[in-house]
Design a protein around this motif. Structure first.
Motif, short mmCIF file in Angstrom:
data_model
loop_
_atom_site.label_atom_id
_atom_site.label_comp_id
_atom_site.label_asym_id
_atom_site.label_seq_id
_atom_site.Cartn_x
_atom_site.Cartn_y
_atom_site.Cartn_z
N ALA A 12 4.69 -3.76 -6.13
CA ALA A 12 5.71 -3.41 -7.12
C ALA A 12 5.53 -1.98 -7.62
O ALA A 12 6.48 -1.19 -7.62
CB ALA A 12 5.67 -4.39 -8.28
N CYS A 13 4.32 -1.65 -8.06
CA CYS A 13 4.11 -0.38 -8.76
C CYS A 13 3.79 0.79 -7.82
O CYS A 13 4.17 1.93 -8.11
CB CYS A 13 2.99 -0.52 -9.79
N HIS A 14 3.11 0.53 -6.72
CA HIS A 14 2.74 1.63 -5.83
C HIS A 14 3.71 1.77 -4.67
O HIS A 14 4.27 2.84 -4.46
CB HIS A 14 1.32 1.43 -5.29
N VAL A 15 3.89 0.71 -3.91
CA VAL A 15 4.72 0.80 -2.71
C VAL A 15 6.19 1.03 -3.07
O VAL A 15 6.85 1.90 -2.53
CB VAL A 15 4.56 -0.47 -1.85
N LEU A 16 6.71 0.22 -4.02
CA LEU A 16 8.12 0.29 -4.37
C LEU A 16 8.40 1.26 -5.51
O LEU A 16 9.57 1.58 -5.77
CB LEU A 16 8.64 -1.11 -4.74
N ASP A 17 7.36 1.68 -6.22
CA ASP A 17 7.53 2.62 -7.35
C ASP A 17 8.48 2.04 -8.39
O ASP A 17 9.39 2.71 -8.87
CB ASP A 17 8.02 3.98 -6.85
N ARG A 18 8.24 0.78 -8.75
CA ARG A 18 9.07 0.10 -9.74
C ARG A 18 8.19 -0.53 -10.81
O ARG A 18 6.99 -0.67 -10.64
CB ARG A 18 9.94 -0.97 -9.07
N GLY A 19 8.84 -0.92 -11.89
CA GLY A 19 8.13 -1.68 -12.90
C GLY A 19 7.97 -3.12 -12.48
O GLY A 19 8.87 -3.70 -11.86
N MET A 20 6.84 -3.73 -12.82
CA MET A 20 6.55 -5.10 -12.39
C MET A 20 6.90 -6.08 -13.49
O MET A 20 6.54 -5.89 -14.65
CB MET A 20 5.08 -5.24 -12.02
N LEU A 21 7.60 -7.14 -13.12
CA LEU A 21 7.89 -8.26 -13.99
C LEU A 21 7.37 -9.52 -13.32
O LEU A 21 7.25 -9.58 -12.09
CB LEU A 21 9.39 -8.41 -14.26
N GLY A 22 7.07 -10.54 -14.12
CA GLY A 22 6.61 -11.78 -13.53
C GLY A 22 6.12 -12.75 -14.59
O GLY A 22 6.12 -12.47 -15.79
N VAL A 23 5.68 -13.90 -14.12
CA VAL A 23 5.11 -14.95 -14.96
C VAL A 23 3.88 -15.48 -14.25
O VAL A 23 3.91 -15.68 -13.02
CB VAL A 23 6.12 -16.09 -15.22
N GLY A 24 2.80 -15.68 -14.99
CA GLY A 24 1.58 -16.19 -14.38
C GLY A 24 0.84 -17.11 -15.32
O GLY A 24 1.20 -17.30 -16.48
N ARG A 25 -0.23 -17.69 -14.78
CA ARG A 25 -1.06 -18.62 -15.56
C ARG A 25 -2.14 -17.85 -16.30
O ARG A 25 -2.86 -17.04 -15.70
CB ARG A 25 -1.68 -19.65 -14.63
N ALA A 26 -2.25 -18.07 -17.58
CA ALA A 26 -3.26 -17.40 -18.39
C ALA A 26 -4.63 -18.02 -18.11
O ALA A 26 -4.79 -19.24 -18.10
CB ALA A 26 -2.92 -17.53 -19.86
N LEU A 27 -5.61 -17.15 -17.87
CA LEU A 27 -7.00 -17.57 -17.66
C LEU A 27 -7.86 -16.79 -18.64
O LEU A 27 -8.47 -15.78 -18.30
CB LEU A 27 -7.44 -17.30 -16.22
N PRO A 28 -7.91 -17.23 -19.90
CA PRO A 28 -8.59 -16.45 -20.93
C PRO A 28 -10.05 -16.18 -20.58
O PRO A 28 -10.80 -17.07 -20.22
CB PRO A 28 -8.47 -17.33 -22.18
#
Length: 365
Positions: free
Chosen positions: A120-136
């Motif tokens: 997302a950030c390097h190859v496509l040069d875009r901002g990354m959005l998403g949802v993930g599981r929190a692992l405190p």
């Protein structure tokens, strides 16, 4: 009676004509995994925390640039330092720069979030959005980055999956041309236990599709209902279906990944690009299209792991892309080849058109 060693040490000197004994594959893989963990802490975790303490990742744009730089270094110099290498094919297509992107990633092994951030950030040069599981406490850098980026980490308790889908739908609805939404349609990491659980749940809902999914050896069947919702909302987004293999072998000595680990030092990465106007949006067609993409990915992984497809079972049902897809929907793409020309409408270049990543040889064990 055998003669004592000539050097008087009680051990026989090694014959220089014989190659040194190699460590067992499991030990070599465990050693690489430990080195990779050390490299990750030094090349990704620590720089993120230092930047945060110094106020250098205080806003979203600064954080995206930091992630682009650190993910690039980690997946090139860092992997080589751990005796590994990232391997991609030439000519992989990329979307136009004025379109949002939906990244549909395989979920297998460690570093899935970091791989999505690289794309997302390097190859496509875009901002990354998403949802993930929190692992405190397990990976503080990822938690910090998620707060700076637009990635929601949630606790996977009762109601967690439903909340994750609501957040994904909100992100998909609000995608801008400068955004890339990372989504893992399988819903869980590929393991033997996860595969059994996914097939059992699918058999209770759709026995025909469960029989088809049982033929997938390296990927979990995508959760079609959730994926169809995301595809229906992100109508302006080009889609990159991202396949990779090799990361899961690093944990194969600790977790049953569902198939035999291989003693390889390469992380293979590829993707399939589909323009927004060619992606089916009607739920049944979108689900069948995604099943076809995942089936192509399964074949590609088999080829990279040196296990080509066996002859099809005579009693196997036809794949969903043949039996359920409307006739006017585009067929799933074949597994990519280094010499294959890009599909019509795609943007092609070297291994990475926006920001090249050199594909090198693995470092030394």
């Amino acid at each position: 009676m055998s003669r004592p060693p000539a050097d008087g040490t009680g051990t026989r000197p090694r014959d220089p004509r014989r190659p040194p004994a190699r460590r067992p594959a499991r030990l070599r893989t465990a050693g690489r995994a430990l080195r990779l963990l050390g490299v990750y802490v030094a090349r990704f975790e620590a720089p993120v925390l230092r930047a945060a303490l110094r106020g250098r990742a205080s806003d979203t744009h600064e954080c995206e640039r930091l992630v682009a730089r650190l993910s690039h270094r980690f997946f090139t110099e860092g992997l080589r330092g751990a005796g590994l290498a990232l391997d991609t094919a030439d000519g992989l297509p990329l979307p136009a720069s004025d379109r949002p992107v939906l990244l549909l990633l395989r979920h297998s092994g460690p570093l899935n979030f970091q791989l999505g951030a690289l794309l997302a950030c390097h190859v496509l040069d875009r901002g990354m959005l998403g949802v993930g599981r929190a692992l405190p406490g397990l990976d503080p850098a990822v938690g910090l980055l998620a707060r700076r980026l637009r990635v929601d980490l949630i606790r996977w308790r009762a109601g967690g999956p439903a909340r994750a889908m609501r957040l994904l739908m909100r992100h998909a609805r609000d995608l801008a041309p400068c955004d890339a939404l990372a989504y893992f349609p399988e819903g869980a990491n590929m393991t033997a236990a996860g595969r059994r659980r996914a097939l059992a749940e699918l058999a209770a809902k759709d026995p025909g599709r469960a029989r088809w999914a049982d033929g997938l050896r390296y990927v979990l069947p995508p959760v079609s209902a959730g994926a169809a919702r995301v595809l229906s909302l992100a109508r302006d987004a080009d889609v990159l279906v991202v396949g990779h293999t090799g990361l899961e072998d690093l944990v194969g000595a600790l977790v049953d990944i569902g198939y035999p680990p291989v003693d390889s030092r390469r992380i293979h990465l590829t993707w399939w690009h589909t323009r927004a106007e060619d992606v089916p949006r009607e739920p049944a067609a979108a689900a069948a299209w995604l099943d076809g993409q995942w089936e192509a990915m399964d074949r590609w992984i088999a080829g990279k792991r040196g296990t080509p497809d066996p002859d099809p079972r005579p009693d196997a049902p036809p794949p969903p892309d043949a039996s359920r897809r409307p006739t006017d929907s585009p067929p799933p793409p074949p597994p990519p080849s280094p010499d294959a020309s890009p599909p019509p409408g795609s943007t092609a270049g070297g291994p990475y058109t926006r920001h090249p990543i050199p594909v090198g040889e693995p470092g030394h064990d």
